[in-house]
Design an enzyme around this catalytic site. Structure first.
Site, PDB file in Angstrom:
ATOM      1  CB  SER A   1      22.102   5.300-107.128  1.00  0.00           C
ATOM      2  OG  SER A   1      22.161   6.841-106.574  1.00  0.00           O
TER       3      SER A   1
ATOM      4  CG  ASP B   1      20.939   9.286-108.674  1.00  0.00           C
ATOM      5  OD1 ASP B   1      19.696  10.747-108.666  1.00  0.00           O
ATOM      6  OD2 ASP B   1      21.070   8.838-107.845  1.00  0.00           O
TER       7      ASP B   1
ATOM      8  CG  ASP C   1      18.515   9.367-104.761  1.00  0.00           C
ATOM      9  OD1 ASP C   1      19.837   9.192-105.693  1.00  0.00           O
ATOM     10  OD2 ASP C   1      19.007   8.576-103.617  1.00  0.00           O
TER      11      ASP C   1
ATOM     12  CG  ASP D   1      17.784   5.960-106.778  1.00  0.00           C
ATOM     13  OD1 ASP D   1      19.195   6.941-107.941  1.00  0.00           O
ATOM     14  OD2 ASP D   1      18.194   5.634-105.896  1.00  0.00           O
TER      15      ASP D   1
HETATM   16 MG    MG Z   1      21.082   8.048-106.200  1.00  0.00          MG
END
Ligand code: MG
Length: 451
Positions: free
Chosen positions: A98, A239, A243, A241
């Site tokens: 992340s 960020d 999300d 990844d």
């Molecule tokens: Mg993340």
């Protein structure tokens, strides 16, 4: 919370430093555990980290050894994998850390319904890993890698489909994926709705040469400069990844994430009356701006998985759930899917501006005032602190879903022990700084013997 304590898994899967906690051996064992528990076809993917290819191959080996067939989606945002898995595959696995720096990596397991694995199942994985309890198949039953077309395109189409066509025409946007997984998706999403897109750091590089994967104010100065120089409507950063999505307004100012949440919440709640789900740590700003539409907030434990599962549970009870998310740029759109989705959040900002016909800076400035004070105390006396707070504020309205939240008319506070470290966090928020500081003092005087 589950009685048994998780040892490897945190709120967001297993995460740690590569070569220390995170090794191919551990990842392969997690793969064998997942394959033993969720036999079937499993989709895997990763963010852009340098350790990703080694770890994803270990994951695939573990899954195939238990007879699972594997679909390798390569680099993609976590929400893209969640979208791909949802109702189509038995489970999914993302190799990602992340927002953590490049030295970290981790494993996040996705269930058939597209949500992250819950505490009980995570504990079962740990127990299997620690006791080497796997259902390994014989030579003629091991799984294979199934070649698939570009599944990321399905996700991009799925996001774009939720937004009116060409809503972004005439809108200039700057995107900063920070060399993370969103380099594959967000520009294409925004171009598909008609935006003119500029990018920076839009290539995969696990050394993260431009900025850390955490999209913090300090890391986004180049994005802010580019928003101003291109006269863009806004800048969006993710960020590692993707999300989460955070924004820079048309004046080059970072939009605090609770304000971002409040703006999108107000927009969605103005269209539909219902419930918004968020952790107890979220700014009251959100509650304030949705109240005029008859919408209410349902508070959960801190962690997006608790928000997502609560949204599903409320819907299953027949309750109208409009929106959910966290005050960190991780927003959940239940008409789309039940996880935080940075690409969806980016395109929602385009829709919000098109609907309001105002600049992002003016919308931010029009929000009610909010002062949030935050502290972190290193202490192993969390239990004593919570007990002292309960006693002192016994006559107040207390919410004990996660730590103790005290709500008064013009101020609220949350005292919350960390789930993973010996520390306690304190948040105090008011529309007025002196009220916030006064309440902060009242709480500090109560907990000071323990910090
Ligand atoms: Mg993340």
């Amino acid at each position: 919370m589950t009685e048994k304590k998780k040892q490897l898994f945190g709120t967001n899967g297993v995460r740690g430093i590569v070569g220390e906690l995170i090794t191919p051996e551990l990842v392969m064992k997690i793969g064998m555990a997942v394959g033993s528990m969720r036999p079937g076809t499993i989709a895997v993917g990763m963010d852009t980290r340098t350790s990703g290819p080694a770890l994803i191959n270990a994951m695939k080996a573990g899954l195939m050894a238990t007879g699972c067939n594997v679909i390798d989606c390569g680099i993609l945002p976590t929400p893209a994998l969640q979208y791909i898995v949802m109702d189509k595959y038995e489970a999914g696995v993302v190799i990602t850390a992340s927002h953590n720096p490049g030295a970290y990596n981790g494993v996040k397991v996705i269930e058939k319904d597209g949500t992250e694995m819950d505490d009980d199942a995570s504990i079962e994985i740990e127990e299997r890993v620690f006791s080497n309890n796997f259902f390994l198949k014989e030579w003629n039953d091991v799984g294979v890698v199934i070649p698939e077309g570009d599944l990321v395109t399905q996700y991009i189409t799925g996001v774009v489909r939720k937004i009116p066509e060409n809503i972004g025409e005439g809108v200039t946007v700057v995107i900063d994926p920070g060399c993370g997984a969103a380099y594959r998706t967000t520009a294409e999403i925004l171009q598909s709705v008609g935006c003119k897109v500029f990018t920076l750091n839009a290539y995969p590089d696990g050394n993260f040469p431009a900025r850390d994967p955490e999209p913090s104010v300090e890391n986004l100065a180049p994005l802010a400069d580019m928003v101003v120089s291109t006269r863009a409507a806004f800048g969006v950063a993710h960020d590692g990844d993707a999300d989460r999505a955070v924004f820079i307004d048309d004046n080059g100012r970072f939009v605090e994430e609770n304000k971002e949440f409040a703006l999108i919440a107000e927009h969605l709640c103005s269209k539909r009356k219902g419930i918004l789900v968020t952790p107890v740590s979220t700014s009251r700003l959100v509650e304030t701006v949705i109240a005029p539409y008859g919408c209410t907030v349902d508070y959960t434990e801190v962690g997006s998985i608790y928000v997502a599962r609560r949204m599903r549970a409320l819907l299953a009870e027949g309750k109208p759930v409009v929106f959910g998310g966290e005050g960190n740029g991780g927003l959940i759109f239940p008409d789309h899917q039940f996880c935080r989705d940075g690409g969806m959040t980016a395109v929602m900002m385009v829709l919000l501006l098109a609907t309001k016909k105002q600049s992002l800076s003016s919308l931010v400035d029009a929000l009610p005032p909010s002062v949030m004070l935050k502290h972190k105390f290193h202490t192993d006396k969390a239990t004593e602190i919570l007990e002292a707070v309960r006693e002192k504020f016994a006559n107040d309205s207390l919410n004990e879903i996660d730590g103790v939240r005290i709500d008064r008319k013009d101020v609220w506070a949350l005292i919350r022990p960390s789930g993973t470290e010996p520390l306690v966090r304190l948040y105090v928020e008011s529309i007025n700084e002196s009220i916030a500081k006064e309440f902060e003092q009242e709480i500090l005087s109560c907990i000071s013997p323990f910090i």
